[in-house]
Design an enzyme around this catalytic site. Structure first.
Site, PDB file in Angstrom:
ATOM      1  N   TYR A 128      -5.561   7.889  19.345  1.00  0.00           N
ATOM      2  CA  TYR A 128      -4.647   8.712  18.861  1.00  0.00           C
ATOM      3  C   TYR A 128      -4.083   9.997  19.545  1.00  0.00           C
ATOM      4  O   TYR A 128      -4.767  10.498  20.154  1.00  0.00           O
ATOM      5  CB  TYR A 128      -5.405   9.228  17.434  1.00  0.00           C
ATOM      6  CG  TYR A 128      -5.587   8.289  16.384  1.00  0.00           C
ATOM      7  CD1 TYR A 128      -5.289   6.672  16.563  1.00  0.00           C
ATOM      8  CD2 TYR A 128      -6.449   8.558  15.168  1.00  0.00           C
ATOM      9  CE1 TYR A 128      -5.406   6.083  15.736  1.00  0.00           C
ATOM     10  CE2 TYR A 128      -6.459   7.521  14.284  1.00  0.00           C
ATOM     11  CZ  TYR A 128      -6.048   6.240  14.607  1.00  0.00           C
ATOM     12  OH  TYR A 128      -6.424   5.321  13.607  1.00  0.00           O
TER      13      TYR A 128
ATOM     14  N   PRO B 140      -2.796   3.076   3.109  1.00  0.00           N
ATOM     15  CA  PRO B 140      -2.791   2.810   1.478  1.00  0.00           C
ATOM     16  C   PRO B 140      -1.417   2.933   0.801  1.00  0.00           C
ATOM     17  O   PRO B 140      -1.271   2.285  -0.095  1.00  0.00           O
ATOM     18  CB  PRO B 140      -3.765   3.908   1.029  1.00  0.00           C
ATOM     19  CG  PRO B 140      -3.734   5.078   2.131  1.00  0.00           C
ATOM     20  CD  PRO B 140      -3.516   4.129   3.187  1.00  0.00           C
TER      21      PRO B 140
ATOM     22  N   GLY C 266       4.775   5.461  -1.976  1.00  0.00           N
ATOM     23  CA  GLY C 266       4.608   6.864  -1.887  1.00  0.00           C
ATOM     24  C   GLY C 266       5.993   7.309  -3.024  1.00  0.00           C
ATOM     25  O   GLY C 266       6.039   8.686  -2.715  1.00  0.00           O
TER      26      GLY C 266
END
Length: 330
Positions: free
Chosen positions: A53, A212, A219
């Site tokens: 990351y 998710p 969203g």
């Protein structure tokens, strides 16, 4: 905040996991520190990162941000159940990626240095390595545990049969094995329900869903477009997915509105209602996104709402919400 055990382990973790992939490329170090502090304020003790990351800024940059935050003191490290991952290529030379014993040793030590800690709570394989035998992997992992550098091990992006392979190899060595699996799982991508979730439940592993909100499509993307608000789902692939599923997303956002809830909260709450799910990963770029995600823990979905969501986002296989082989066979 609610807490649960991570699989069959004795480790207590929050029902939401703080994802740090945006730290560095999307959120500044200062903002990342504020988000991590606020997560602790909310009772979120479960943090996820990976050695790859922050690659856009520099190799291991996100782990470095977390390490410098730990170094500020205030029991930040002690309050955090820290999970990181290895597998991805960290350099141009051979053995700087994947799951050889050599890379496991080097990658673990490098993550510990960047994170400024002497142990990892959860060390996860970011992907399955088809070229390294399980005996080699578990031997290298057992050394890390004997040295006190790692407490628990997990997997990510494994198929059900990979989970079984890993656990049976661990069992043969009388080793605890995997305590968690981190998988792509959301209302629009339910493939793990066929074999990964049943395998995880069988072996007592917690399931940690990533993405998710399916890259933002769950969203409230249509509402944000109408309001003129910026949306994460603006890339070409995201736009194509949105057009392909526009009717579905419209119906979903209406269902959320009828519940008086934010679509993102409904998506997270649905995951929290699934058997075997430990904690969805939330990856906020702002304090507002973090604060908003907390509502999902309190949102209870009744049987009628869960049935409506199943109608909108059917489980994979022609026979509905059933595991393999019943999902596709008699």
């Amino acid at each position: 905040m609610e807490y649960t055990q991570l699989g069959r382990s004795g480790l207590s973790v929050s029902r939401l996991m703080l994802g740090t992939m945006n730290f560095g490329p999307e959120a500044s170090e200062e903002d990342s520190r504020v988000i991590m502090d606020r997560a602790h304020d909310h009772g979120i003790n479960f943090f996820d990162t990976a050695n790859t990351y922050g690659r856009a800024v520099g190799p291991g940059f996100t782990e470095q941000i977390i390490g410098r935050w730990f170094a500020l003191g205030g029991d930040r490290r002690e309050k955090t159940v820290l999970a990181t991952k290895l597998y991805g290529q960290m350099g141009e030379w051979p053995n700087e990626g994947r799951l050889s014993a050599l890379n496991i040793r080097r990658a673990a030590d490098a993550s510990l240095r960047r994170l400024q800690t002497d142990y990892l709570d959860l060390y996860q394989m970011h992907h399955v390595d088809r070229n390294t035998p399980w005996d080699e992997i578990w031997e290298a992992f057992s050394v890390l545990r004997q040295q006190g550098k790692v407490l628990y091990f997990g997997s990510s992006n494994f198929a059900g049969w990979h989970v079984a392979q890993a656990q049976e190899a661990a069992r043969a060595r009388h080793f605890l094995g995997l305590v968690s699996e981190q998988s792509l799982y959301n209302l629009m991508s339910r493939w793990v329900e066929l074999e990964v979730l049943p395998a995880a439940r069988h072996y007592g592993m917690g399931v940690i869903p990533w993405s998710p909100l399916y890259g933002g499509l769950l969203g409230g993307v249509l509402r944000k477009q109408r309001d003129g608000a910026a949306s994460r789902s603006t890339g070409e692939r995201a736009a194509q997915l949105l057009e392909a599923h526009r009717d579905q997303i419209e119906a979903y956002e209406k269902l959320a509105a009828d519940l008086g809830a934010d679509p993102a909260d409904v998506a997270l709450a649905w995951l929290l209602h699934q058997d075997g799910v430990t904690a969805p990963i939330i990856g906020p770029r702002t304090i507002e996104q973090l604060d908003g995600a907390l509502r999902a823990v309190e949102l209870k979905l009744d049987a009628d709402t869960l049935a409506k969501l199943d109608e909108l986002f059917p489980a994979p296989g022609p026979h509905g919400s059933k595991p393999a082989p019943e999902a596709y066979a008699w």
